[in-house]
Design an enzyme around this catalytic site. Structure first.
Site, PDB file in Angstrom:
ATOM      1  N   LEU A 168       0.852  -1.198   0.000  1.00 48.45           N
ATOM      2  CA  LEU A 168       0.000   0.000   0.000  1.00 48.45           C
ATOM      3  C   LEU A 168       0.886   1.246   0.000  1.00 48.45           C
ATOM      4  O   LEU A 168       1.100   1.901   1.027  1.00 48.45           O
ATOM      5  CB  LEU A 168      -0.913  -0.024   1.227  1.00 48.45           C
ATOM      6  CG  LEU A 168      -2.383  -0.323   0.930  1.00 48.45           C
ATOM      7  CD1 LEU A 168      -3.241  -0.167   2.164  1.00 48.45           C
ATOM      8  CD2 LEU A 168      -2.902   0.582  -0.182  1.00 48.45           C
ATOM      9  N   HIS A 169       1.408   1.553  -1.162  1.00 45.58           N
ATOM     10  CA  HIS A 169       2.416   2.602  -1.297  1.00 45.58           C
ATOM     11  C   HIS A 169       1.950   3.976  -0.774  1.00 45.58           C
ATOM     12  O   HIS A 169       2.474   4.492   0.202  1.00 45.58           O
ATOM     13  CB  HIS A 169       2.809   2.782  -2.771  1.00 45.58           C
ATOM     14  CG  HIS A 169       3.256   1.537  -3.464  1.00 45.58           C
ATOM     15  ND1 HIS A 169       4.443   0.907  -3.200  1.00 45.58           N
ATOM     16  CD2 HIS A 169       2.669   0.819  -4.460  1.00 45.58           C
ATOM     17  CE1 HIS A 169       4.576  -0.143  -3.989  1.00 45.58           C
ATOM     18  NE2 HIS A 169       3.523  -0.223  -4.751  1.00 45.58           N
ATOM     19  N   ASP A 170       0.997   4.564  -1.461  1.00 46.09           N
ATOM     20  CA  ASP A 170       0.696   5.986  -1.248  1.00 46.09           C
ATOM     21  C   ASP A 170       0.164   6.336   0.142  1.00 46.09           C
ATOM     22  O   ASP A 170       0.513   7.404   0.673  1.00 46.09           O
ATOM     23  CB  ASP A 170      -0.277   6.484  -2.328  1.00 46.09           C
ATOM     24  CG  ASP A 170       0.381   6.522  -3.700  1.00 46.09           C
ATOM     25  OD1 ASP A 170      -0.336   6.479  -4.708  1.00 46.09           O
ATOM     26  OD2 ASP A 170       1.629   6.571  -3.765  1.00 46.09           O
TER      27      ASP A 170
END
Ligand code: RIB
Ligand code: CA
Length: 313
Positions: A241-243
């Site tokens: 879940l990068h952002d």
């Protein structure tokens, strides 16, 4: 305590969508608006998607401005293979009824920051840094109005994701990334080294699905689609879940650990174009220009995410 004013620059993208929802669910943050940029999908789709996410959050009032439709110098590279044709594949969300605000995002960024006090506004770029770099070039005085830039991008020990050497956001517009990192504005960088430690997983998706509101199941559907590519690529249970790591840092910085070091961007070699060269062991005399995060309390991150997404309609 007054809510912290932030601007989110974004290329939705399922993980961008979750970051925006987290920010809009958090009273500690005053989201002044969203600026969209071409990245995961072309600009007309990232802009449409940003509007859809605002309406999913019950925020049709939020200003959304469309920005740059291509990188500063290079040809646009998109990521439909990860995010789907629309960039927001997964849930069946209605087409947006709210409209983009008139005017270019870069102009709005400059106007908004020039009207702000010194060090007042935090920028959260979640895509290629084209809009932010162009705003800084258009009006360098905005730099003093920016408290810090908390961005998702780059990778070092983890390598790249769009090429063996480069992470997508930086690879798409390496010249913009180099300009932002060279601007003197304080940067907090969330690279793949930390975002690959916050993986969705079946259990976590089921928890979103069971939240009992509209947003929870929508997040589950977004991530169910988004994680497929990384699960197949890395053989992991769930995708990174990068952002949302950027917004989670603003809410609970203690969840993250990193080091203030120099980060330089490759802008010459096609082999390593967009690589973020992180001087983690400080072997050069290059000035520290970023707080580079490498560790995260993953369960604490998801507990925060569940608690906040549950607050949405
Ligand atoms: O490499 C991951 C980044 O590229 C994320 O921001 C994702 O949304 C894409 O923009
Ligand atoms: Ca993004």
């Amino acid at each position: 305590m007054a809510a912290r004013p932030i601007i989110i620059d974004t290329d939705p993208g399922q993980d961008d969508a979750v970051a925006i929802l987290l920010a809009l669910a958090s009273p500690e943050l005053d989201v002044l608006g969203l600026t969209t940029v071409a990245g995961n999908v072309p600009l007309h789709l990232t802009s449409r998607n940003a509007l859809m996410v605002c309406e999913l959050a019950g925020r049709p009032d939020l200003p959304v401005f469309a920005g740059c439709d291509r990188p500063l110098l290079r040809r646009l590279v998109t990521a439909e293979h990860i995010h789907g044709r629309t960039g927001l594949d997964g849930p069946d969300l209605p087409e947006p009824s709210m409209a983009l605000r008139p005017g270019h995002a870069v102009d709005w960024l400059v106007e908004t920051l020039m009207a702000a006090r010194e060090g007042e506004v935090t920028l959260c770029p979640l895509g290629p840094l084209t809009n932010v770099a162009l705003a800084l070039a258009r009006e360098p005085r905005i730099a003093s109005r920016i408290r810090e830039i908390v961005l998702m991008g780059g990778g070092f020990f983890e390598g790249g994701n769009i090429t063996p050497a480069a992470e997508f956001n930086i690879h798409v517009d390496p010249h913009a990334a180099a300009a932002v990192l060279g601007s003197g504005v304080p940067v907090v960088m969330m690279p793949l080294d930390v975002t690959h430690k916050v993986l969705t997983s079946r259990v976590r998706l089921d928890r979103f699905r069971a939240l009992g509101n509209r947003a929870g199941p929508a997040v589950a559907a977004l991530l169910d689609f988004f994680e497929r590519y990384d699960e197949a690529k890395y053989g992991s249970d769930g995708g990174p879940l990068h952002d949302p790591c950027t917004v989670a840092y603003l809410l609970r910085p203690e969840l993250f650990a990193g080091r203030r070091v120099n980060v330089a961007v490759e802008t010459a070699s096609e082999l390593t174009m967009g690589m973020t060269v992180v001087d983690w062991w400080r072997v050069t005399a290059r000035p520290a220009n970023a707080l580079v995060m490498r560790d995260v309390d993953a369960q604490g991150f998801f507990d925060l995410l569940f608690e906040r997404i549950a607050r949405l309609p």
